[in-house]
Design a protein around this motif. Structure first.
Motif, PDB file in Angstrom:
ATOM      1  N   VAL A  46     -18.844  34.345 -71.520  1.00 46.87           N
ATOM      2  CA  VAL A  46     -18.319  32.994 -71.631  1.00 46.87           C
ATOM      3  C   VAL A  46     -17.468  32.781 -70.385  1.00 46.87           C
ATOM      4  O   VAL A  46     -16.494  33.496 -70.157  1.00 46.87           O
ATOM      5  CB  VAL A  46     -17.479  32.802 -72.915  1.00 46.87           C
ATOM      6  CG1 VAL A  46     -16.867  31.420 -72.957  1.00 46.87           C
ATOM      7  CG2 VAL A  46     -18.327  33.080 -74.157  1.00 46.87           C
ATOM      8  N   ALA A  47     -17.884  31.831 -69.550  1.00 48.28           N
ATOM      9  CA  ALA A  47     -17.190  31.556 -68.298  1.00 48.28           C
ATOM     10  C   ALA A  47     -16.300  30.331 -68.460  1.00 48.28           C
ATOM     11  O   ALA A  47     -16.721  29.326 -69.028  1.00 48.28           O
ATOM     12  CB  ALA A  47     -18.206  31.324 -67.185  1.00 48.28           C
ATOM     13  N   HIS A  76     -18.169  39.443 -76.568  1.00 47.87           N
ATOM     14  CA  HIS A  76     -18.400  38.688 -75.333  1.00 47.87           C
ATOM     15  C   HIS A  76     -17.318  39.016 -74.305  1.00 47.87           C
ATOM     16  O   HIS A  76     -16.231  39.460 -74.653  1.00 47.87           O
ATOM     17  CB  HIS A  76     -18.366  37.173 -75.608  1.00 47.87           C
ATOM     18  CG  HIS A  76     -19.346  36.738 -76.625  1.00 47.87           C
ATOM     19  ND1 HIS A  76     -20.689  36.659 -76.395  1.00 47.87           N
ATOM     20  CD2 HIS A  76     -19.173  36.362 -77.928  1.00 47.87           C
ATOM     21  CE1 HIS A  76     -21.314  36.245 -77.478  1.00 47.87           C
ATOM     22  NE2 HIS A  76     -20.411  36.068 -78.421  1.00 47.87           N
ATOM     23  N   LEU A  77     -17.639  38.743 -73.055  1.00 45.91           N
ATOM     24  CA  LEU A  77     -16.666  38.852 -71.973  1.00 45.91           C
ATOM     25  C   LEU A  77     -16.274  37.441 -71.562  1.00 45.91           C
ATOM     26  O   LEU A  77     -17.146  36.622 -71.266  1.00 45.91           O
ATOM     27  CB  LEU A  77     -17.276  39.586 -70.772  1.00 45.91           C
ATOM     28  CG  LEU A  77     -16.412  39.640 -69.514  1.00 45.91           C
ATOM     29  CD1 LEU A  77     -15.153  40.473 -69.759  1.00 45.91           C
ATOM     30  CD2 LEU A  77     -17.215  40.206 -68.358  1.00 45.91           C
ATOM     31  N   LEU A  78     -14.989  37.148 -71.583  1.00 45.64           N
ATOM     32  CA  LEU A  78     -14.485  35.856 -71.111  1.00 45.64           C
ATOM     33  C   LEU A  78     -14.109  36.012 -69.646  1.00 45.64           C
ATOM     34  O   LEU A  78     -13.278  36.857 -69.301  1.00 45.64           O
ATOM     35  CB  LEU A  78     -13.264  35.422 -71.922  1.00 45.64           C
ATOM     36  CG  LEU A  78     -12.764  34.030 -71.584  1.00 45.64           C
ATOM     37  CD1 LEU A  78     -13.517  32.999 -72.407  1.00 45.64           C
ATOM     38  CD2 LEU A  78     -11.276  33.905 -71.834  1.00 45.64           C
ATOM     39  N   ARG A  79     -14.758  35.234 -68.773  1.00 41.97           N
ATOM     40  CA  ARG A  79     -14.518  35.290 -67.338  1.00 41.97           C
ATOM     41  C   ARG A  79     -13.810  34.025 -66.890  1.00 41.97           C
ATOM     42  O   ARG A  79     -14.187  32.930 -67.291  1.00 41.97           O
ATOM     43  CB  ARG A  79     -15.845  35.395 -66.580  1.00 41.97           C
ATOM     44  CG  ARG A  79     -16.614  36.625 -66.889  1.00 41.97           C
ATOM     45  CD  ARG A  79     -17.910  36.761 -66.079  1.00 41.97           C
ATOM     46  NE  ARG A  79     -18.303  35.606 -65.321  1.00 41.97           N
ATOM     47  CZ  ARG A  79     -19.447  34.926 -65.525  1.00 41.97           C
ATOM     48  NH1 ARG A  79     -20.264  35.274 -66.470  1.00 41.97           N
ATOM     49  NH2 ARG A  79     -19.747  33.903 -64.755  1.00 41.97           N
ATOM     50  N   PHE A 100      -8.114  39.902 -67.270  1.00 37.18           N
ATOM     51  CA  PHE A 100      -9.244  38.967 -67.102  1.00 37.18           C
ATOM     52  C   PHE A 100     -10.197  39.454 -66.024  1.00 37.18           C
ATOM     53  O   PHE A 100      -9.779  40.046 -65.032  1.00 37.18           O
ATOM     54  CB  PHE A 100      -8.735  37.572 -66.697  1.00 37.18           C
ATOM     55  CG  PHE A 100      -8.119  36.795 -67.807  1.00 37.18           C
ATOM     56  CD1 PHE A 100      -8.881  36.219 -68.807  1.00 37.18           C
ATOM     57  CD2 PHE A 100      -6.736  36.632 -67.846  1.00 37.18           C
ATOM     58  CE1 PHE A 100      -8.300  35.488 -69.821  1.00 37.18           C
ATOM     59  CE2 PHE A 100      -6.136  35.908 -68.866  1.00 37.18           C
ATOM     60  CZ  PHE A 100      -6.929  35.331 -69.859  1.00 37.18           C
ATOM     61  N   THR A 101     -11.467  39.167 -66.216  1.00 43.05           N
ATOM     62  CA  THR A 101     -12.455  39.274 -65.150  1.00 43.05           C
ATOM     63  C   THR A 101     -12.414  37.943 -64.427  1.00 43.05           C
ATOM     64  O   THR A 101     -12.507  36.880 -65.063  1.00 43.05           O
ATOM     65  CB  THR A 101     -13.848  39.534 -65.728  1.00 43.05           C
ATOM     66  OG1 THR A 101     -13.830  40.779 -66.412  1.00 43.05           O
ATOM     67  CG2 THR A 101     -14.899  39.547 -64.640  1.00 43.05           C
ATOM     68  N   ILE A 102     -12.257  37.974 -63.103  1.00 48.52           N
ATOM     69  CA  ILE A 102     -12.121  36.744 -62.334  1.00 48.52           C
ATOM     70  C   ILE A 102     -13.253  36.672 -61.310  1.00 48.52           C
ATOM     71  O   ILE A 102     -13.465  37.619 -60.542  1.00 48.52           O
ATOM     72  CB  ILE A 102     -10.757  36.664 -61.635  1.00 48.52           C
ATOM     73  CG1 ILE A 102      -9.651  36.684 -62.704  1.00 48.52           C
ATOM     74  CG2 ILE A 102     -10.652  35.428 -60.752  1.00 48.52           C
ATOM     75  CD1 ILE A 102      -8.247  36.723 -62.170  1.00 48.52           C
ATOM     76  N   ASP A 103     -13.970  35.551 -61.335  1.00 51.08           N
ATOM     77  CA  ASP A 103     -15.045  35.287 -60.379  1.00 51.08           C
ATOM     78  C   ASP A 103     -14.542  34.240 -59.374  1.00 51.08           C
ATOM     79  O   ASP A 103     -13.968  33.239 -59.787  1.00 51.08           O
ATOM     80  CB  ASP A 103     -16.285  34.756 -61.079  1.00 51.08           C
ATOM     81  CG  ASP A 103     -16.870  35.746 -62.066  1.00 51.08           C
ATOM     82  OD1 ASP A 103     -16.685  36.963 -61.876  1.00 51.08           O
ATOM     83  OD2 ASP A 103     -17.506  35.304 -63.043  1.00 51.08           O
TER      84      ASP A 103
END
Length: 108
Positions: A46-47, A76-79, A100-103
């Motif tokens: 989920v971005a 899920h991974l929240l990005r 957090f994973t940050i793009d």
């Protein structure tokens, strides 16, 4: 806020945030994120596209942190995608940058 299940590729969900994310708008974001998490296929990311967000306060950050936990519990991974310098600074100051994973770039 806008929720689009196909914007980040097949099976992915994207919630786009624009404007200020403050105490007045945090409840709506919680609802959007919960809907995105609930509708995301198994183990899909989920971005949260922050490229159009101009400001975030502690209540907005709280909504994102709660959604991260909810997403994790649901598999899920929240990005966070394309956060502003102000958002990155808030994440750094609170230590939340490490959870957090940050793009760097928004989804197509």
């Amino acid at each position: 806020m806008e929720h689009n299940d196909d914007a980040a590729g097949p099976g992915a969900a994207v919630v786009r945030v624009s404007g200020e994310l403050d105490i007045d708008r945090a409840p709506a974001l919680r609802t959007e994120l919960n809907d995105a998490i609930a509708s995301a296929p198994d183990s899909a990311d989920v971005a949260v596209d922050l490229s159009a967000m101009s400001f975030c306060d502690s209540s907005g950050l709280n909504a994102l942190l709660g959604a991260r936990l909810h997403a994790e519990e649901a598999g899920h991974l929240l990005r966070l995608v394309a956060p502003s310098a102000q958002m990155v600074r808030l994440l750094e100051m609170t230590g939340a940058i490490h959870v957090f994973t940050i793009d760097p770039a928004p989804p197509a």
